[in-house]
Write a protein that holds these residues in place. Structure first.
Motif, PDB file in Angstrom:
ATOM      1  N   THR A   9       0.851  -1.191   0.000  1.00 32.44           N
ATOM      2  CA  THR A   9       0.000   0.000   0.000  1.00 32.44           C
ATOM      3  C   THR A   9       0.882   1.235   0.000  1.00 32.44           C
ATOM      4  OG1 THR A   9      -0.138  -0.231   2.402  1.00 32.44           O
ATOM      5  CG2 THR A   9      -2.041  -0.959   1.137  1.00 32.44           C
ATOM      6  N   LEU A  10       0.275   2.344  -0.360  1.00 33.23           N
ATOM      7  CA  LEU A  10       1.024   3.597  -0.440  1.00 33.23           C
ATOM      8  C   LEU A  10       1.179   4.231   0.941  1.00 33.23           C
ATOM      9  CD1 LEU A  10      -0.607   5.220  -3.592  1.00 33.23           C
ATOM     10  CD2 LEU A  10       1.652   4.172  -3.452  1.00 33.23           C
ATOM     11  N   GLN A  11       2.200   5.014   1.053  1.00 34.82           N
ATOM     12  CA  GLN A  11       2.435   5.791   2.255  1.00 34.82           C
ATOM     13  C   GLN A  11       2.937   7.163   1.815  1.00 34.82           C
ATOM     14  OE1 GLN A  11       5.341   4.142   4.997  1.00 34.82           O
ATOM     15  NE2 GLN A  11       3.785   3.819   6.556  1.00 34.82           N
ATOM     16  N   ALA A  59       8.238  20.311   6.056  1.00 32.54           N
ATOM     17  CA  ALA A  59       7.054  21.052   5.596  1.00 32.54           C
ATOM     18  C   ALA A  59       5.820  20.719   6.431  1.00 32.54           C
ATOM     19  CB  ALA A  59       6.800  20.746   4.123  1.00 32.54           C
ATOM     20  N   LYS A  60       6.010  19.908   7.478  1.00 33.92           N
ATOM     21  CA  LYS A  60       4.895  19.555   8.383  1.00 33.92           C
ATOM     22  C   LYS A  60       3.697  18.977   7.623  1.00 33.92           C
ATOM     23  CE  LYS A  60       6.881  21.448  12.107  1.00 33.92           C
ATOM     24  NZ  LYS A  60       8.189  21.188  11.437  1.00 33.92           N
ATOM     25  N   ILE A  61       3.960  18.026   6.780  1.00 34.17           N
ATOM     26  CA  ILE A  61       2.872  17.388   6.039  1.00 34.17           C
ATOM     27  C   ILE A  61       2.138  16.424   6.967  1.00 34.17           C
ATOM     28  CG2 ILE A  61       2.415  15.653   4.246  1.00 34.17           C
ATOM     29  CD1 ILE A  61       4.306  17.177   2.466  1.00 34.17           C
ATOM     30  N   ALA A  62       0.807  16.572   7.014  1.00 40.46           N
ATOM     31  CA  ALA A  62       0.026  15.754   7.938  1.00 40.46           C
ATOM     32  C   ALA A  62      -0.808  14.708   7.215  1.00 40.46           C
ATOM     33  CB  ALA A  62      -0.877  16.656   8.778  1.00 40.46           C
ATOM     34  N   GLY A  63      -1.215  15.014   5.998  1.00 48.21           N
ATOM     35  CA  GLY A  63      -2.074  14.066   5.297  1.00 48.21           C
ATOM     36  C   GLY A  63      -2.163  14.381   3.819  1.00 48.21           C
ATOM     37  N   LEU A  64      -3.003  13.644   3.127  1.00 47.97           N
ATOM     38  CA  LEU A  64      -3.137  13.805   1.678  1.00 47.97           C
ATOM     39  C   LEU A  64      -3.561  15.218   1.281  1.00 47.97           C
ATOM     40  CD1 LEU A  64      -4.797  10.668   0.057  1.00 47.97           C
ATOM     41  CD2 LEU A  64      -2.420  11.394   0.001  1.00 47.97           C
ATOM     42  N   ILE A 107       4.294   8.360   6.526  1.00 44.91           N
ATOM     43  CA  ILE A 107       3.066   8.740   7.219  1.00 44.91           C
ATOM     44  C   ILE A 107       1.931   7.923   6.600  1.00 44.91           C
ATOM     45  CG2 ILE A 107       1.466  10.619   7.736  1.00 44.91           C
ATOM     46  CD1 ILE A 107       3.879  12.539   7.148  1.00 44.91           C
ATOM     47  N   THR A 108       1.231   7.158   7.408  1.00 42.63           N
ATOM     48  CA  THR A 108       0.110   6.392   6.865  1.00 42.63           C
ATOM     49  C   THR A 108      -1.116   7.284   6.769  1.00 42.63           C
ATOM     50  OG1 THR A 108      -0.283   5.643   9.113  1.00 42.63           O
ATOM     51  CG2 THR A 108       0.838   4.112   7.660  1.00 42.63           C
ATOM     52  N   PHE A 109      -1.986   6.954   5.826  1.00 43.61           N
ATOM     53  CA  PHE A 109      -3.206   7.745   5.670  1.00 43.61           C
ATOM     54  C   PHE A 109      -4.360   6.795   5.377  1.00 43.61           C
ATOM     55  CE2 PHE A 109      -3.275   7.475   1.044  1.00 43.61           C
ATOM     56  CZ  PHE A 109      -1.946   7.216   0.757  1.00 43.61           C
TER      57      PHE A 109
END
Lengths: 266, 250
Positions: B109-111, B120-125, B200-202
């Motif tokens: 699966t993608l991550q 850049a403090k990316i939290a989610g999609l 980071i999983t989403f």
């Protein structure tokens, strides 16, 4: 140096056979490309994206050639005419991008000019300039790979040129810059043209350094070779068409140059 | 000398010699064409297989699944094909090069991959829609790009990528060099990248599960060993090596 000897008479089989085999080895794959081209579907496969990629390729290759001329001719002059110590070593270094796998060139460019790169981090912090993933990045990647072709070609021409004209100009009171512009440069012009065309053709076909350093985004960094590679994944027919377009453009340019880049300056 | 010849053969067509055709004994060379994302786990499995079956030698040709499928379609002699996408396996089964039905042995699966420290403090999609961030994705033409498209559609996010890379490893390079703020890659790639890359999983990752099918090839020069290797990958031992690399069990 440039007198031509034509050996007439029977051609030795021991040379002709391998020569023909070599010729076939180089030409048959290209012929195969043309044979396999789905000519009937050609108009349908030549989409707007192809036009965009081709336009971008032509622009970037031309800009890269200009960049190579601006920096490459002085560099060639330095290698050919200056009494710089270690010129042989320098010449070897200049040719490194010729033999380096282009992907390695792309990684090297990223490490220096990337957002976190040695120079790139300052460009980003001071001027807000980030080269990767931009059209400027494509031009730089292509120029990096293509410049040695120009330097080698111009340097060869400079070495072959008769220095007595320059000496004469100097004794008549011309400065070195004036001599270079009015005497040296015109005398090596065929070499410069040949180098520029080779440089342009190499830039046009550049793939590895471009995709590694500049990435791939339609309209901005997707040049023809990148479009060919990605088309091959899903639509081999489209990839063949793109390849043929690229092949025709390249052959057209080299043919236009005819034998000028093979024969030395006269 | 033989080594050189075999090496050249592998380079040219991704093939190797199998001298034990026709025997049902598990011995000799077995050539496995496997997706690039299996490089680490299959190399390890190959060694374990050789240890379990003395006299065997597993040779790998790792590459993009579509490239491997094309090589096989053009007659490259191999014993086993392990693909990262059912579509590429289908390409090979369609040409009749495979007789036994392919079996799914792993899932990926993608991550979200970000450089160390996630600057850049990316939290989610949703962050992938921000145009001021540098984003790398796989091109839609390759499997990880097709999967990315699915998860963005599921999340209702219009991604604003700066580059569409030709394979997942190229995306990963851009992340580990810090040239992009975020990217979508496979979970296994984040794991293989080590400390330079954080994953980071989403939630939407489950919308694009990638199945990995494996099958022995019909014209396998070493059919018995090919079947044994496929069974080995599907065994408990194979599964544990694959889960250790970050794959999900089918």
């Amino acid at each position: 140096m440039t007198t031509r000897h034509r050996v007439r008479g029977r051609l030795p089989v021991v040379l002709v056979l391998p020569a023909l085999a070599g010729l076939a080895f180089l030409l048959v794959p290209l012929a195969g490309l043309l044979v396999k081209t789905p000519w009937a579907n050609l108009p349908a496969l030549l989409s707007a994206e192809v036009g965009e990629a081709l336009r971008l390729s032509l622009i970037c290759a031309s800009l890269a050639t200009v960049l190579c001329l601006v920096f490459g001719i002085p560099l060639a002059w330095l290698l050919a005419r200056s009494g710089l110590p270690g010129r042989g070593f320098l010449r070897a270094l200049v040719t490194v991008p010729l033999v380096l796998p282009p992907v390695v060139g792309g990684v090297a460019l990223l490490l220096v000019l990337g957002r976190r790169g040695l120079v790139g981090q300052h460009l980003d912090a001071w001027f807000g300039i980030s080269l990767p993933f931009t059209t400027a990045g494509v031009v730089i990647a292509e120029a990096f790979v293509a410049m040695p072709f120009l330097v080698i070609s111009v340097e060869g021409a400079l070495r072959a040129a008769d220095p007595r004209y320059e000496e004469a100009a100097a004794t008549l009171g011309a400065s070195r810059w004036l001599t270079f512009r009015r005497v040296t440069l015109p005398s090596v012009l065929p070499g410069v043209v040949a180098g520029a065309v080779l440089c342009w053709a190499r830039a046009l076909g550049e793939f590895g350094a471009t995709i590694t350093f500049a990435g791939n985004f339609p309209g901005e960094t997707t040049t023809m070779p990148l479009a060919v590679y990605l088309a091959l994944e899903t639509d081999p027919d489209a990839a063949i068409v793109l390849s043929v377009v690229l092949l025709l453009v390249s052959v057209g340019v080299l043919a236009g140059l005819r034998d000028r880049w093979i024969s030395g300056p006269s | 000398m033989r080594g050189v010849v075999v090496g050249v053969a592998v380079l040219l067509a991704g093939c190797a010699t199998g001298q034990t055709s026709g025997t049902s004994e598990v011995t000799g060379d077995v050539t496995v064409f496997a997706a690039a994302s299996l490089t680490e786990s299959f190399t390890r499995l190959g060694q374990e297989f050789e240890a379990a079956h003395p006299g065997t030698e597993v040779r790998f040709n790792f590459g993009g699944s579509s490239a491997l499928a094309q090589q096989l379609g053009n007659g490259a002699p191999a014993d086993v094909f392990a693909s990262a996408a059912p579509a590429n396996m289908k390409q090979v089964t369609d040409t009749g090069t495979i007789t036994a039905a392919p079996r799914t042995f792993a899932r990926n699966t993608l991550q979200i991959a970000v450089p160390k420290g996630n600057p850049a403090k990316i939290a989610g999609l949703a962050d992938f829609a921000k145009t001021d961030l540098k984003i790398a994705l796989c091109a839609e033409q390759v499997p990880c790009g097709a999967a990315s498209k699915k998860v963005f559609a599921a999340a209702g996010v219009t991604a604003a990528p700066d580059t569409l890379e030709q394979d997942v490893k190229a995306v990963l390079t851009k992340v580990s060099l810090g040239e992009v703020d975020g990217a979508l890659v496979y979970k296994t790639d984040v794991k293989a990248a080590g400390d330079e890359v954080e994953g980071i999983t989403f939630a939407e990752a489950g919308k694009a599960v990638n199945d990995y099918p494996i099958a022995p090839l019909a014209k396998a020069p070493n059919a018995a060993t090919a079947t044994a290797f496929v069974e080995f990958v599907l065994s408990e031992q194979g599964r544990s090596a694959l889960t250790a690399a970050g794959f999900d069990a089918p």
